[in-house]
Write a protein that holds these residues in place. Sequence first.
Motif, PDB file in Angstrom:
ATOM      1  N   GLU A1060       0.833  -1.198   0.000  1.00  0.00           N
ATOM      2  CA  GLU A1060       0.000   0.000   0.000  1.00  0.00           C
ATOM      3  C   GLU A1060       0.877   1.260   0.000  1.00  0.00           C
ATOM      4  N   THR A1061       1.982   1.225   0.756  1.00  0.00           N
ATOM      5  CA  THR A1061       2.898   2.376   0.793  1.00  0.00           C
ATOM      6  C   THR A1061       3.545   2.587  -0.565  1.00  0.00           C
ATOM      7  N   ASP A1063       2.371   1.699  -3.392  1.00  0.00           N
ATOM      8  CA  ASP A1063       1.346   2.153  -4.327  1.00  0.00           C
ATOM      9  C   ASP A1063       1.124   3.660  -4.203  1.00  0.00           C
ATOM     10  N   GLN A1064       1.148   4.148  -2.969  1.00  0.00           N
ATOM     11  CA  GLN A1064       0.961   5.583  -2.750  1.00  0.00           C
ATOM     12  C   GLN A1064       2.154   6.388  -3.266  1.00  0.00           C
ATOM     13  N   THR A1072      -1.029  -4.145 -10.520  1.00  0.00           N
ATOM     14  CA  THR A1072      -1.732  -3.332  -9.537  1.00  0.00           C
ATOM     15  C   THR A1072      -3.004  -4.022  -9.064  1.00  0.00           C
ATOM     16  N   ASP A1076      -3.928  -5.007  -5.302  1.00  0.00           N
ATOM     17  CA  ASP A1076      -5.156  -4.475  -4.712  1.00  0.00           C
ATOM     18  C   ASP A1076      -6.030  -5.584  -4.149  1.00  0.00           C
TER      19      ASP A1076
END
Length: 1167
Positions: A1060-1061, A1063-1064, A1072, A1076
């Motif tokens: 998640e980090t 991805d941000q 992706t 997710d």
Amino acid sequence: MMTGITSGTGSASCRFAHYFVVCGLDTKTGLEPEEQAGESFEQSPIRRSFKSKVLAHYPESTERRPFNRDAVNMLCMPRGLSFRTQTDDRVPFFHSFTVSQDDGTRFYGFVQTYYEEVTSAQITMAMQTLHQMHQRPLSACPCCATGFFQSAQDTLYASKALCLLTPLPFLQASRHFLTQLHQAVAASDAPPLPLESYIHNILYEVPVPPPGRSLRFHGVQGPIMCQQPGQEELPLGDYPLGEAFSLLGVENLVRLLTSVLLESQVLLLSNDYQRLMTVAESISTLLFPFQWWHIYLPVLPASLHHLLDAPVPFIIGIQEQGDTRETLPAPQSANLCFVDIDNHHVDLPEDLPLFPDQLELIQELNEVLLRFGLQTHAGATITNKPDPAAPPCLSSLVLEDLMEDRRNGNLGREQLAVLERLQALARRCGGTAGGKTLGRAFEEEEEELKEAKMNVQLREVFAGRFATLFGRYEEFVIHSAPDLESWLSNREGVSNFDKGSFLSTQPTQHLHFLSRFLETAMFSSFVDSKVLSRWADRDPIQRVFDRRLEKDRLSSPMLVSLCPPAQAVERRLLKADHTAIHPHLLDMRIGQGRHHQGCFPRLQADVLAQGHNTTKWSGRNARRSDPRKPVTSPETTSGLDNDLREKYSPGRRSLRQSKLLDPSPSAVTQTKRGFVDGLLRECRLKTRRMLMERMGKERAESSQVEAGITGLQENTLIHSICVLLERTWAHGLKMKQVRNTHKHTETHSKTGHNLFGTREYKSQRHPTHLGRARAWVYLALEKKLLSQHLKLLLTNQDLLRQLYKPHAFLLCEEEREQFLFHLLSLNTVDYFCFTRTFTSISIPYRVVIMPMKKLSIAMAMSNPWVCVSGELGDSGIRQIPKNTQEIYFHCQNLGRLSTLQLGQENSGLLAKCLVDCVIVHNEITGHTYRFPCGRWLGKGVGDGSLERVLIGQLVSPGGEEDSGRWAGTPPEQGSPPQIGLTGLSSVQVQEEIREAVNNLVKHFHKAEPERGNLTALLCGEVGLVRSLEQLLLHGFKSSRLFQRSVFIWDFVEKAVVSMETADQMGDLQGSTELCDSMCHYVNAINATSRNIGKEGKFQLWVCLGVRDQLLSLWLPLLAESHLAARLYEETALFRDRAAVHSLSRLLHTLREFPIALETALVKGVDL
């Protein structure tokens, strides 16, 4: 085809008839009462039955069919001689019978019975004396003095039977011959030839028609036609199926056929012998391509009523004498199909399954009947009769025109044949008062033609149904024996048909019927014949069936208004292919053959003793028909000799068909003994089969979770054991009102023995005696107490002697002990027949929580609760009472238990307990399940779980776990160093994963009823979750970070946070969507309201990943994360990219299977 003249002189098996028999009153022996007729001496003597005798039979004997005098006499006159006076009705009647031979073939008897004047003064005086003795006690009562016989005023008549014995069921032709013969005897004028000429002709000069051909021969008054189907057609069936449907109705006949296919005991009741034979032969004909191998006596003589006590499948017909089912000397078994023909009623066996697609079959049969003018209404069939006024005029005009054309020379060969037919009809019906008109004769002939065509079309309907059901049967036949002798010697221990695979290809709604049908002797014999065709000629019936299946595969079915076989029958009956030699004068002594109206003469035996080649056609046709090659009978078993045929034919080792018809005391004793031996042999074979099936599953499943014969096959085998027990307990029972063994059980229960085990079960609702009895057997078998309980039932010898006849099986001590020993062998395996069958009953369960004793820690749980789940549902949450460790509750049968949820409220750090296991006991079946835990339950200890999902394992009655059958909850994960001490190598870890995946694949490749517990395969000790834990623990670097235990779920959570980090920050590598999905599932699991702990969350993650086909994609994603390099050693399996991708491909194979998870696993997670 040219019409030729043929002769039947030669081999007896080529001839139309084997014997001509005359039965009646023997004036030399006088009047002997028929004691077996069951008549009361209060009846008038003229209404009683007396013993009949075979007065004459021709020839004396034949090579392959020795004459059985007693059997033929009994079947010609099943209730013996009867007498009439001039004031009584003396209408002649016709009936037929059949006798099965030891080699499986049958011969048929056709009987014309009429009343002939008694000319013997000795018999007349004897009858008058009997009447005087009978009337003396009744002289004081004038109203009782009816039926008085006086020889000076009354004329006495006695029944006489003229019988023709044939190898094939030529019903119509034989009826016509005997009817014409009797009409010649009753006529005032003598026939054109002595009767010996016609009888000699039918015995020696009329052959069996070749296959696919018809034959015309001559009776006393005109020509008679018969025909035989071709080699591609259904076997000969001359009995009118339309009449059978009229008597019972379409639905009743289909149900009766279903009972016969499942080899129930079938008892036919009618006042008319021919009706009994018509219904029995119709059912036998519709069985194609299968055959009935058990007792078959559609007409049961009074002297053989002891056969009604036979504890084997049978088809028996008895004449109704004002009896009801309750008053008949017949078994009152739950497996009995009782058919009251005259009242159009069928009383079916209990628990009879429906024939596959029964409604469609009934509709198709109704359509055929409607095409022939038969309408069915509520079980009855109404015949639409043609107008009787029109045909006579038209027929008479046709006859006159044809005779005029013949005189003018305008007729060809075919027209001359038609004229001959018309003139024969005219001779049969014309000239006498009350005789039939020519039109009526035409009606009868057209009716016979219609019946023949209707027979074919009705039979084709059933043959088509069987072809649909068993069109691929050859694919499932197992050919394991290298030669015939080895197959014969090991036949009982070898299965010739893969029943499980066959059933897995069938629609679910057909399984109830098919699973039971595959266990019958008729299907076993059918498969045996197929196996034997490797070494011998195929059975003729099976050959026809196989050719039909081959044609169906090669061509598409076409709808036609009239099926070709019906057209072939019509062609053969309208135009004869062959003509037999006409009756002719024989070389007889002067004075023989004189005609006396109404009296059948004493025939000249020497001219009827053997055949004579009297015409120039005999020699030519004898060469045409080789006597060493008899005409194939449709009842022939195979091309084997009689010894081998008898060796492989089912049900013949302990019971010979020829002995059944012997009424002598020694033969009856031997027959009864054969029944006892047969029951013991059947018990041995059935129990052996059940054990072999069970052991076979153990070998096939290795260490899988299946603990017994499951589902459909188990129910079928247990059902057959119940039927065997019912027949065994009913054998020789004096109290015929007792329907089954449950009454016997209740009798013993009154002595204080509670054989049901629990009062709760006995109070359950089972509406019939059969339901209670079978439930009791199912429960005793599941508790491994069946043999013990039955032995207890048999301890009261005085009661046994009171209830049973001396020949009863239960009074044969040695056989009874062997019977119980065979049943005792079933205790070596586990059955769940009661649990799986009686699914709606309420079961009491006892649940006990066992703390870890070795730590001596007291229970400190806050409002604990349990929820027990099984294959049939779950119990719901059950609160455990305070200050106790157990709970007792009732709920609907859960089936075999699989999982248990154990939890408590969140009440602080003091509410915790180290749980060793949870024990669940079924108070009805006695089964005990152990749910291992070995973990803390409480906040702040272990993984902090307040709820555990435990996997159960069945505990054997002796307390030893049935290891290898049900895998329990895996041991506590612990910290990585602890696992490392007893860890597995990388090869072992990969092997564990392969084994877990392979078990899941095998699970889904089984038939659905045979599958085991999927939850155990996923979460059990050798399940997929456990094997993936070993993968993720292999090569883990450190056991403690910041002084706390680290679990696999910690690694998964950190990996998700890292994704998640990334991805941000825009640094996410890989798919992706895949990242997710993983993050979504992990966050959803963490957000659940259930406090299932870190181990439970990992288990849920794996199960959801497998269900949704994502797990094989998630593992490489985790392995490629940067955390894997930090937390795992270089040698760790999880860092071996090739190994991870290999395991990913292995998990990918599970994507094709629909994996459904138990509610206990996914409750509270919205995914």
